[in-house]
Motif scaffolding. Sequence first.
Motif, PDB file in Angstrom:
ATOM      1  N   VAL A  69      33.062  54.246  49.971  1.00 50.75           N
ATOM      2  CA  VAL A  69      32.219  54.940  48.998  1.00 50.75           C
ATOM      3  C   VAL A  69      32.375  54.307  47.624  1.00 50.75           C
ATOM      4  O   VAL A  69      31.392  54.100  46.910  1.00 50.75           O
ATOM      5  CB  VAL A  69      32.558  56.445  48.968  1.00 50.75           C
ATOM      6  CG1 VAL A  69      31.894  57.127  47.785  1.00 50.75           C
ATOM      7  CG2 VAL A  69      32.127  57.095  50.265  1.00 50.75           C
ATOM      8  N   THR A  70      33.603  53.963  47.256  1.00 53.01           N
ATOM      9  CA  THR A  70      33.837  53.320  45.960  1.00 53.01           C
ATOM     10  C   THR A  70      33.105  51.995  45.871  1.00 53.01           C
ATOM     11  O   THR A  70      32.497  51.680  44.850  1.00 53.01           O
ATOM     12  CB  THR A  70      35.349  53.109  45.725  1.00 53.01           C
ATOM     13  OG1 THR A  70      35.993  54.384  45.781  1.00 53.01           O
ATOM     14  CG2 THR A  70      35.603  52.469  44.374  1.00 53.01           C
ATOM     15  N   GLY A  98      26.107  50.085  43.603  1.00 46.89           N
ATOM     16  CA  GLY A  98      25.029  50.811  42.951  1.00 46.89           C
ATOM     17  C   GLY A  98      24.934  50.513  41.470  1.00 46.89           C
ATOM     18  O   GLY A  98      23.877  50.656  40.868  1.00 46.89           O
ATOM     19  N   ALA A  99      26.033  50.049  40.876  1.00 46.25           N
ATOM     20  CA  ALA A  99      26.010  49.689  39.463  1.00 46.25           C
ATOM     21  C   ALA A  99      25.060  48.535  39.214  1.00 46.25           C
ATOM     22  O   ALA A  99      24.444  48.444  38.159  1.00 46.25           O
ATOM     23  CB  ALA A  99      27.422  49.317  38.994  1.00 46.25           C
ATOM     24  N   ILE A 100      24.915  47.676  40.188  1.00 46.20           N
ATOM     25  CA  ILE A 100      24.002  46.554  40.053  1.00 46.20           C
ATOM     26  C   ILE A 100      22.563  47.049  40.019  1.00 46.20           C
ATOM     27  O   ILE A 100      21.728  46.542  39.274  1.00 46.20           O
ATOM     28  CB  ILE A 100      24.214  45.553  41.205  1.00 46.20           C
ATOM     29  CG1 ILE A 100      25.618  44.954  41.095  1.00 46.20           C
ATOM     30  CG2 ILE A 100      23.166  44.458  41.192  1.00 46.20           C
ATOM     31  CD1 ILE A 100      26.042  44.176  42.295  1.00 46.20           C
ATOM     32  N   ALA A 101      22.269  48.066  40.808  1.00 49.44           N
ATOM     33  CA  ALA A 101      20.903  48.577  40.899  1.00 49.44           C
ATOM     34  C   ALA A 101      20.508  49.400  39.675  1.00 49.44           C
ATOM     35  O   ALA A 101      19.336  49.523  39.374  1.00 49.44           O
ATOM     36  CB  ALA A 101      20.751  49.425  42.162  1.00 49.44           C
ATOM     37  N   MET A 146      35.197  50.519  34.624  1.00 45.30           N
ATOM     38  CA  MET A 146      35.959  49.536  35.391  1.00 45.30           C
ATOM     39  C   MET A 146      36.810  50.278  36.416  1.00 45.30           C
ATOM     40  O   MET A 146      37.470  51.255  36.086  1.00 45.30           O
ATOM     41  CB  MET A 146      36.858  48.712  34.469  1.00 45.30           C
ATOM     42  CG  MET A 146      36.102  47.720  33.608  1.00 45.30           C
ATOM     43  SD  MET A 146      35.128  46.522  34.553  1.00 45.30           S
ATOM     44  CE  MET A 146      36.391  45.642  35.426  1.00 45.30           C
ATOM     45  N   THR A 147      36.750  49.814  37.663  1.00 46.47           N
ATOM     46  CA  THR A 147      37.560  50.402  38.727  1.00 46.47           C
ATOM     47  C   THR A 147      38.468  49.317  39.286  1.00 46.47           C
ATOM     48  O   THR A 147      38.375  48.159  38.886  1.00 46.47           O
ATOM     49  CB  THR A 147      36.676  50.955  39.865  1.00 46.47           C
ATOM     50  OG1 THR A 147      36.025  49.862  40.519  1.00 46.47           O
ATOM     51  CG2 THR A 147      35.634  51.926  39.328  1.00 46.47           C
ATOM     52  N   GLY A 148      39.300  49.679  40.225  1.00 44.11           N
ATOM     53  CA  GLY A 148      40.159  48.708  40.892  1.00 44.11           C
ATOM     54  C   GLY A 148      39.365  47.707  41.717  1.00 44.11           C
ATOM     55  O   GLY A 148      39.859  46.647  42.076  1.00 44.11           O
ATOM     56  N   PHE A 149      38.109  48.036  42.023  1.00 44.18           N
ATOM     57  CA  PHE A 149      37.253  47.171  42.824  1.00 44.18           C
ATOM     58  C   PHE A 149      36.239  46.421  41.974  1.00 44.18           C
ATOM     59  O   PHE A 149      35.376  45.735  42.493  1.00 44.18           O
ATOM     60  CB  PHE A 149      36.511  47.996  43.882  1.00 44.18           C
ATOM     61  CG  PHE A 149      37.435  48.648  44.863  1.00 44.18           C
ATOM     62  CD1 PHE A 149      38.018  47.917  45.879  1.00 44.18           C
ATOM     63  CD2 PHE A 149      37.731  49.994  44.760  1.00 44.18           C
ATOM     64  CE1 PHE A 149      38.868  48.513  46.787  1.00 44.18           C
ATOM     65  CE2 PHE A 149      38.576  50.603  45.656  1.00 44.18           C
ATOM     66  CZ  PHE A 149      39.160  49.860  46.673  1.00 44.18           C
ATOM     67  N   GLY A 150      36.272  46.612  40.665  1.00 49.28           N
ATOM     68  CA  GLY A 150      35.320  45.952  39.782  1.00 49.28           C
ATOM     69  C   GLY A 150      34.503  46.970  39.014  1.00 49.28           C
ATOM     70  O   GLY A 150      34.909  48.108  38.824  1.00 49.28           O
ATOM     71  N   LEU A 151      33.326  46.556  38.600  1.00 53.60           N
ATOM     72  CA  LEU A 151      32.451  47.419  37.822  1.00 53.60           C
ATOM     73  C   LEU A 151      31.848  48.505  38.705  1.00 53.60           C
ATOM     74  O   LEU A 151      31.345  48.244  39.780  1.00 53.60           O
ATOM     75  CB  LEU A 151      31.327  46.583  37.185  1.00 53.60           C
ATOM     76  CG  LEU A 151      30.431  47.284  36.194  1.00 53.60           C
ATOM     77  CD1 LEU A 151      31.247  47.752  34.992  1.00 53.60           C
ATOM     78  CD2 LEU A 151      29.331  46.358  35.750  1.00 53.60           C
TER      79      LEU A 151
END
Length: 81
Positions: free
Chosen positions: A12-13, A19-22, A69-74
């Motif tokens: 989900v993360t 989804g940030a790209i969209a 910012m998350t542990g997986f990126g933006l």
Amino acid sequence: MNSRIAALAATVTLMVSAGAIAAAPASADPVPGSPNRFYATCAVDLLGIPVGCLESDEVHATHICQYVMTGFGLGLDCIQR
């Protein structure tokens, strides 16, 4: 069981990060008084987490989002309106 929940949470993360790209805030309506937040329309998964967010105008928006910012990126941090 816990490993399945952790795997689901990681998936989900990543979906939220994708989804940030969209959701490009440059063409979305900004939230008045909050330059980093913008209106978006998001689908909500079974856990109540917004996924598949797309930029939106204020009238049709279901969420207010901002980039984080998350542990997986933006990723996106969204709250339901």
